[in-house]
Design an enzyme around this catalytic site. Structure first.
Site, PDB file in Angstrom:
ATOM      1  N   TYR A   1      -9.354  15.475  -5.219  1.00  0.00           N
ATOM      2  CA  TYR A   1      -8.520  14.723  -6.171  1.00  0.00           C
ATOM      3  C   TYR A   1      -7.604  15.688  -6.921  1.00  0.00           C
ATOM      4  CZ  TYR A   1      -7.232  12.025 -10.309  1.00  0.00           C
ATOM      5  OH  TYR A   1      -6.519  11.406 -11.329  1.00  0.00           O
TER       6      TYR A   1
ATOM      7  N   ASP B   1       0.877  -1.172   0.000  1.00  0.00           N
ATOM      8  CA  ASP B   1       0.000   0.000   0.000  1.00  0.00           C
ATOM      9  C   ASP B   1       0.914   1.221   0.000  1.00  0.00           C
ATOM     10  OD1 ASP B   1      -2.749   1.129   2.142  1.00  0.00           O
ATOM     11  OD2 ASP B   1      -1.521   2.224   0.692  1.00  0.00           O
TER      12      ASP B   1
ATOM     13  N   GLY C   1      -9.562   5.642 -20.728  1.00  0.00           N
ATOM     14  CA  GLY C   1     -10.599   4.611 -20.540  1.00  0.00           C
ATOM     15  C   GLY C   1     -10.105   3.466 -19.668  1.00  0.00           C
TER      16      GLY C   1
ATOM     17  N   SER D   1      -1.945  14.788 -13.656  1.00  0.00           N
ATOM     18  CA  SER D   1      -3.173  14.704 -14.461  1.00  0.00           C
ATOM     19  C   SER D   1      -3.490  16.083 -15.008  1.00  0.00           C
ATOM     20  CB  SER D   1      -4.338  14.241 -13.571  1.00  0.00           C
ATOM     21  OG  SER D   1      -5.600  14.476 -14.193  1.00  0.00           O
TER      22      SER D   1
ATOM     23  N   PRO E   1      -2.102  12.876 -17.907  1.00  0.00           N
ATOM     24  CA  PRO E   1      -3.067  12.387 -18.889  1.00  0.00           C
ATOM     25  C   PRO E   1      -4.387  13.130 -18.798  1.00  0.00           C
ATOM     26  CG  PRO E   1      -2.132  10.594 -17.551  1.00  0.00           C
ATOM     27  CD  PRO E   1      -1.806  11.895 -16.870  1.00  0.00           C
TER      28      PRO E   1
ATOM     29  N   ASN F   1       2.833   5.683 -10.008  1.00  0.00           N
ATOM     30  CA  ASN F   1       1.595   5.709 -10.779  1.00  0.00           C
ATOM     31  C   ASN F   1       0.335   5.502  -9.934  1.00  0.00           C
ATOM     32  OD1 ASN F   1      -0.096   5.183 -13.391  1.00  0.00           O
ATOM     33  ND2 ASN F   1      -0.336   3.324 -12.168  1.00  0.00           N
TER      34      ASN F   1
HETATM   35  N1  LIG Z   1      -7.815   7.211 -15.797  1.00  0.00           N
HETATM   36  C1  LIG Z   1      -7.615   8.483 -16.087  1.00  0.00           C
HETATM   37  O1  LIG Z   1      -8.383   9.095 -16.865  1.00  0.00           O
HETATM   38  C2  LIG Z   1      -6.488   9.249 -15.487  1.00  0.00           C
HETATM   39  C3  LIG Z   1      -5.673   8.691 -14.492  1.00  0.00           C
HETATM   40  N2  LIG Z   1      -4.652   9.453 -13.963  1.00  0.00           N
HETATM   41  C4  LIG Z   1      -3.786   8.894 -12.913  1.00  0.00           C
HETATM   42  O2  LIG Z   1      -3.107   7.751 -13.421  1.00  0.00           O
HETATM   43  C5  LIG Z   1      -2.889   6.804 -12.374  1.00  0.00           C
HETATM   44  C6  LIG Z   1      -3.450   5.448 -12.791  1.00  0.00           C
HETATM   45  O3  LIG Z   1      -4.815   5.624 -13.087  1.00  0.00           O
HETATM   46  P1  LIG Z   1      -5.709   4.400 -13.664  1.00  0.00           P
HETATM   47  O4  LIG Z   1      -4.854   3.356 -14.259  1.00  0.00           O
HETATM   48  O5  LIG Z   1      -6.785   5.014 -14.481  1.00  0.00           O
HETATM   49  O6  LIG Z   1      -6.353   3.858 -12.296  1.00  0.00           O
HETATM   50  P2  LIG Z   1      -6.935   2.424 -11.928  1.00  0.00           P
HETATM   51  O7  LIG Z   1      -7.845   2.656 -10.761  1.00  0.00           O
HETATM   52  O8  LIG Z   1      -7.487   1.752 -13.133  1.00  0.00           O
HETATM   53  O9  LIG Z   1      -5.640   1.612 -11.436  1.00  0.00           O
HETATM   54  C7  LIG Z   1      -4.969   2.064 -10.285  1.00  0.00           C
HETATM   55  C8  LIG Z   1      -4.124   0.932  -9.737  1.00  0.00           C
HETATM   56  O10 LIG Z   1      -3.497   1.401  -8.539  1.00  0.00           O
HETATM   57  C9  LIG Z   1      -3.706   0.456  -7.511  1.00  0.00           C
HETATM   58  N3  LIG Z   1      -3.740   1.143  -6.195  1.00  0.00           N
HETATM   59  C10 LIG Z   1      -4.732   1.947  -5.722  1.00  0.00           C
HETATM   60  N4  LIG Z   1      -4.430   2.369  -4.485  1.00  0.00           N
HETATM   61  C11 LIG Z   1      -3.219   1.818  -4.166  1.00  0.00           C
HETATM   62  C12 LIG Z   1      -2.385   1.879  -3.028  1.00  0.00           C
HETATM   63  N5  LIG Z   1      -2.762   2.565  -1.929  1.00  0.00           N
HETATM   64  N6  LIG Z   1      -1.206   1.210  -3.060  1.00  0.00           N
HETATM   65  C13 LIG Z   1      -0.848   0.477  -4.152  1.00  0.00           C
HETATM   66  N7  LIG Z   1      -1.605   0.377  -5.268  1.00  0.00           N
HETATM   67  C14 LIG Z   1      -2.773   1.043  -5.260  1.00  0.00           C
HETATM   68  C15 LIG Z   1      -5.030  -0.221  -7.840  1.00  0.00           C
HETATM   69  O11 LIG Z   1      -5.126  -1.507  -7.222  1.00  0.00           O
HETATM   70  C16 LIG Z   1      -4.955  -0.310  -9.363  1.00  0.00           C
HETATM   71  O12 LIG Z   1      -4.304  -1.480  -9.780  1.00  0.00           O
HETATM   72  C17 LIG Z   1      -3.559   7.402 -11.128  1.00  0.00           C
HETATM   73  O13 LIG Z   1      -2.586   8.067 -10.343  1.00  0.00           O
HETATM   74  C18 LIG Z   1      -4.543   8.410 -11.707  1.00  0.00           C
HETATM   75  O14 LIG Z   1      -4.815   9.468 -10.800  1.00  0.00           O
HETATM   76  C19 LIG Z   1      -4.382  10.728 -14.391  1.00  0.00           C
HETATM   77  C20 LIG Z   1      -5.161  11.297 -15.358  1.00  0.00           C
HETATM   78  C21 LIG Z   1      -6.260  10.605 -15.968  1.00  0.00           C
HETATM   79  C1  LIG Z   2      -9.051  10.757 -13.505  1.00  0.00           C
HETATM   80  C2  LIG Z   2      -8.438  11.988 -14.017  1.00  0.00           C
HETATM   81  O1  LIG Z   2      -7.397  12.445 -13.613  1.00  0.00           O
HETATM   82  C3  LIG Z   2      -9.130  12.665 -15.067  1.00  0.00           C
HETATM   83  C4  LIG Z   2      -8.787  14.036 -15.346  1.00  0.00           C
HETATM   84  O2  LIG Z   2      -9.921  12.070 -15.702  1.00  0.00           O
END
Ligand SMILES: NC(=O)C1=CN([C@@H]2O[C@H](COP(=O)(O)OP(=O)(O)OC[C@H]3O[C@@H](n4cnc5c(N)ncnc54)[C@H](O)[C@@H]3O)[C@@H](O)[C@H]2O)C=CC1
Ligand SMILES: CC(=O)C(C)=O
Length: 259
Positions: A155, A62, A189, A142, A185, A89
Site C-alpha cells: 500500500y 472501475d 475515520g 498519504s 492525509p 481519490n
Molecule cells: N482513510 C485514511 O485514513 C486515509 C485514506 N487515504 C486515501 O484516501 C482515499 C480515500 O480513502 P477512504 O475514503 O478512507 O476510503 P474508503 O474505502 O472509505 O472509500 C474508497 C471509495 O473508493 C471506491 N473504490 C475502491 N476501489 C475502486 C475502483 N477500483 N474504482 C472506483 N472506485 C473504487 C470505493 O467503492 C469507496 O467508495 C484512498 O486513496 C486512500 O488510500 C490516504 C490517507 C489516509
Molecule cells: C490508510 C492510510 O493511508 C493511512 C496512513 O492510514
C-alpha cells in the site's frame, strides 16, 4: 464559492474522503461527477449534492480500467458541460506482511492505487488539452506515501508511487497550464480504517479498535482526522489560490509525519 461554474470529477466519491471532497467542491460552486464501483453509494451522494442546489452526475466505473476512466471523463464533460478538476481519490488499503503478500494482491492494489491514478492523470490531461484549457489534477497519496509502515508495505509503495506520478505529471503538463498535486492525509475515520483495523486484529490478535487508537495516539493535535479535514485542503488545491503550486504532495495529518 471559489470554483463556481467549474466541473469536478471525484473518483471513489461514493463514501468516505471522496464523498466529503465531492460535497465540499459542490459547496464551493462546482458541478460534480461522481465515479465509483458502488452505484448505490454514489446515487446517495449525488442526492446530497442536488439537495444543496448543485448539479451532480454519476458514472459507475472501475478506475483500474483505462477505458472506463476515459469514458468517465467523457461522461462528466457531456453531462455537465465542461471539465476542469480531476480528483483521483479512489484507492484501497491492504494489510499483509511482505513475506506473505501474493501476486494477486499486488496486481489488485497496483491496479487501483497506481494505475487508477495514472489513467486519471492521463485522461484528464488529454481532455484539458483537447479543450485547450488549463486544469487541476489532484491525487490521493498519504502519509503512507512518505513513510513505509509495517504490514502496509505494498500500500505504501503505491502511495509513494502517486507522489512520483504527481511530480512527473506536473513537469510534463505545466506548459499546458495544468497543475498536478496530491494530498497526504493521516489517520482518517472512514470505512477504510475500519477494514485496516479489523485486518490488524486478525493478524496480530490485537483487540478491535486497538490499532486505530494506537495510530491516533501519535497525532500531535490529539484527534483522528475527519474526511472534511481532507476536503478542506482539496478545496484549496481545486481553487485559484493554488494556481502557483504544482508537483507537491503535502502532509495534512494533524502532526504525525514531519517532512
Ligand atoms: N482513510 C485514511 O485514513 C486515509 C485514506 N487515504 C486515501 O484516501 C482515499 C480515500 O480513502 P477512504 O475514503 O478512507 O476510503 P474508503 O474505502 O472509505 O472509500 C474508497 C471509495 O473508493 C471506491 N473504490 C475502491 N476501489 C475502486 C475502483 N477500483 N474504482 C472506483 N472506485 C473504487 C470505493 O467503492 C469507496 O467508495 C484512498 O486513496 C486512500 O488510500 C490516504 C490517507 C489516509
Ligand atoms: C490508510 C492510510 O493511508 C493511512 C496512513 O492510514
Amino acid at each position: 464559492m471559489t470554483i463556481t461554474g467549474k466541473v469536478a470529477l471525484v473518483t471513489g466519491g461514493g463514501r468516505g474522503i471522496g464523498r466529503a471532497i465531492a460535497l465540499r467542491l459542490a459547496d464551493d460552486g462546482a458541478a460534480i461527477a461522481l465515479v465509483d464501483t458502488n452505484e448505490q453509494n454514489m446515487e446517495a451522494v449525488a442526492a446530497e449534492i442536488r439537495e444543496r442546489g448543485r448539479k451532480a452526475t454519476t458514472f459507475q466505473a472501475d478506475v483500474s480500467s483505462r477505458q472506463q476512466v476515459y469514458d468517465a471523463v467523457d461522461h462528466a464533460e457531456s453531462a455537465l458541460g465542461g471539465f476542469d478538476i480531476m480528483v483521483n481519490n479512489a484507492g484501497i488499503a491492504q494489510v499483509q506482511p511482505l513475506s506473505e503478500v501474493t501476486e494477486n494482491e499486488v496486481s489488485t492494489i497496483l491496479g487501483v492505487n497506481l494505475e487508477g491514478v495514472l489513467w486519471g492523470i492521463q485522461a484528464a490531461a488529454t481532455k484539458f488539452q483537447e479543450r485547450k484549457q488549463p486544469g487541476k489534477i489532484i491525487n490521493a497519496s498519504s502519509i503512507a506515501g512518505h513513510d513505509g509502515f509495517a504490514m502496509l508495505g505494498v500500500y505504501c509503495a503505491t502511495k509513494f508511487a502517486v507522489r512520483a506520478l504527481t511530480q512527473s505529471a506536473a513537469k510534463e503538463y505545466a506548459s499546458d497550464g495544468i497543475t498536478v498535486n496530491s494530498y497526504c492525509p493521516g489517520v482518517v475515520g472512514t470505512d477504510m480504517w475500519v477494514e485496516i483495523d479489523e485486518r490488524f486484529a486478525e493478524l496480530t490478535g490485537a483487540p478491535k479498535g486497538a490499532t486505530y487508537e494506537k495510530f491516533v495516539e501519535g497525532i500531535a493535535l490529539g484527534r483522528a482526522q475527519t474526511p472534511e479535514d481532507v476536503a478542506g485542503f482539496v478545496s484549496y488545491l481545486a481553487g485559484p489560490d493554488s494556481d502557483y503550486m504544482t508537483g507537491q504532495s503535502p502532509m495534512i495529518d494533524g502532526g504525525l509525519v514531519y517532512r
